[in-house]
Enzyme design. Structure first.
Site, PDB file in Angstrom:
ATOM      1  N   SER A 133      -3.232   4.496  -2.247  1.00  0.00           N
ATOM      2  CA  SER A 133      -3.579   3.530  -2.821  1.00  0.00           C
ATOM      3  C   SER A 133      -2.900   1.736  -3.249  1.00  0.00           C
ATOM      4  CB  SER A 133      -4.353   3.595  -4.370  1.00  0.00           C
ATOM      5  OG  SER A 133      -4.778   2.112  -5.157  1.00  0.00           O
TER       6      SER A 133
ATOM      7  N   HIS B 139       0.674  -1.379   0.059  1.00  0.00           N
ATOM      8  CA  HIS B 139       0.312  -0.274   0.012  1.00  0.00           C
ATOM      9  C   HIS B 139       0.482   1.434  -0.219  1.00  0.00           C
ATOM     10  CE1 HIS B 139      -3.850   2.262   0.674  1.00  0.00           C
ATOM     11  NE2 HIS B 139      -2.877   3.354   1.597  1.00  0.00           N
ATOM     12  N   CYS B 140       0.650   2.385  -1.242  1.00  0.00           N
ATOM     13  CA  CYS B 140       1.332   3.229  -1.160  1.00  0.00           C
ATOM     14  C   CYS B 140       1.095   4.490  -0.728  1.00  0.00           C
ATOM     15  CB  CYS B 140       2.227   3.716  -2.347  1.00  0.00           C
ATOM     16  SG  CYS B 140       3.062   4.804  -3.437  1.00  0.00           S
ATOM     17  N   VAL B 141       0.991   5.409   0.031  1.00  0.00           N
ATOM     18  CA  VAL B 141       0.844   6.026   1.330  1.00  0.00           C
ATOM     19  C   VAL B 141       0.974   7.682   0.364  1.00  0.00           C
ATOM     20  CG1 VAL B 141       1.149   5.722   2.912  1.00  0.00           C
ATOM     21  CG2 VAL B 141       3.208   6.863   1.917  1.00  0.00           C
TER      22      VAL B 141
END
Length: 408
Positions: free
Chosen positions: A267, A261-263
């Site tokens: 998303s 999960h990329c901040v």
């Protein structure tokens, strides 16, 4: 609703002009503070929820709520950079403290399992503000050609286009509706063997089209599934996940071939958007390095960009040069961080391992560290450099159809 009206969190019709009215929690807190009484549990959270619900802007179909996490980067980033341009020591303090504050906020939100738009807002506003400073402070000096400005602008547009694609569906698994009975509903703790290319309900003949979610267009994979690779049951989404899929605790959904999960894009990175994510990182690196080079060539004439980054005597001779030099160092810090992320991603792709799989392998002590610990090889999906990259380039594409003879 008119442009200034909205329906609040309690379901009542409200108006922007009444933003300071009927705030019982805040009044009670002030009374307790004046009388030196302690606040009851949860009072501050209720006040924060009320303020966040009333922070809105007028819009055509009613006042739109503003996410509080969007505001700090828009206000603090220009202030910090302008203060840092006043003196070398101020710039050193600010540029050192900014990464620490960002990492602290990331740790805070990650521990609370909260989604936030702070990092996405910081990234997008940083791009826009750096581009604004470049056009306002660097280009008027006359050392940057028109074609170079066009090239930098095109790189920025391509990066934003790739980022927009990366923000789309990462490959969410469909959640069964209430009328559908999920497969293996009574066996939540048992693993189910099978191919990883299909969801629950797909037959064995159809699921043999791909192995472990990998299309066979570039190199032939064995038809059998590797030992130890299983489908598993997600107790939160109530579905059988194919191999390499995972549940994101921040998004609350299962994603095919979940990487992480990329901040920065708020998303997940999965099967459908992993290529766009790598493309956005690559365009960012090229555009950022090119912009840093053009700026240093302008404010530090006669020096190479690497030398000018550490030794530029005339950088603080005027405020315009000082602001440009401070922004260059800010871009260099961000570029170094993104470059590390891109390097880890490229190494993982070369060994056909995801960040999630590497983390699980470290936890279970089932993988081996390579290249000084930069990559964790699990050994399950590694088929060689060319096959691994061929698999990555085919992500998101439908598996090739097989003839009836092959199925038989």
């Amino acid at each position: 609703l008119c442009c200034c009206e909205y329906v609040d969190r309690r379901g009542r019709r409200n108006h922007l002009a009444a933003c300071c009215c009927d705030c019982e929690e805040l009044d009670d807190s002030c009374d307790r503070w004046l009388t030196c009484k302690s606040l009851p549990p949860g009072m501050l959270e209720r006040i924060a929820d009320t303020i966040a619900d009333r922070l809105r802007v007028p819009w055509f179909s009613g006042a739109v709520k503003i996410n509080v996490s969007l505001v700090p980067p828009l206000v603090l980033l220009p202030v910090f950079l302008h203060v840092g341009a006043l003196h070398f020591l101020l710039g050193l303090i600010i540029l050192t403290s900014l990464p620490v504050v960002v990492l602290w906020y990331y740790y805070l939100t990650h521990r609370r399992k909260e989604r936030t738009l702070f990092f996405l807002s910081l990234g997008l506003f940083s791009l826009g503000y750096m581009y604004y400073v470049f056009l306002r402070e660097v280009v008027p000096r006359g050392h940057v050609e028109y074609s170079q400005v066009v090239a930098l602008t095109c790189g920025l547009i391509l990066m934003l286009a790739a980022l927009s694609r990366a923000k789309k569906d990462p490959g969410y698994l469909p959640i069964p509706t209430g009328n559908e009975k999920p497969l293996h509903q009574g066996l939540p703790n048992k693993s189910v063997r099978g191919s990883s290319s299909g969801l629950h309900g797909i037959s064995g003949a159809a699921s043999s089209r791909a192995v472990n979610g990998e299309a066979k267009g570039y190199c032939r994979m064995p038809a059998e599934q590797p030992e130890g690779v299983k489908k598993d049951w997600c107790t939160k989404c109530h579905l059988v996940r194919p191999a390499r899929a995972g549940h994101c605790r921040l998004c609350g959904r299962c994603v095919r071939r979940l990487d992480h999960h990329c901040v920065w894009i708020n998303s997940c990175v999965g099967e459908q958007n992993h290529q766009a994510f790598i493309l956005a990182l690559s365009f960012f690196m090229l555009t950022s390095v090119y912009g840093i080079t053009l700026t240093l060539h302008t404010i530090c004439r006669g020096r190479t960009p690497f030398v000018a980054l550490f030794y530029c005597p005339g950088a603080y001779s005027d405020y315009s040069s000082a602001l440009s030099f401070t922004c260059v160092w800010y871009c260099a810090i961000v570029t170094a961080g993104m470059g590390y992320i891109l390097l880890i991603q490229l190494l993982n792709i070369s060994y056909n391992v995801t960040e999630r799989e590497a983390r699980l392998a470290l936890r279970d002590n089932t993988g081996r560290r390579l290249l000084g610990g930069l990559v964790i090889d699990t050994g399950q999906y590694n088929r060689g450099l060319l096959c691994n990259w061929g698999h990555f380039l085919s992500l998101g594409s439908s598996p090739p159809q097989r003839s009836a003879e092959d199925i038989v």
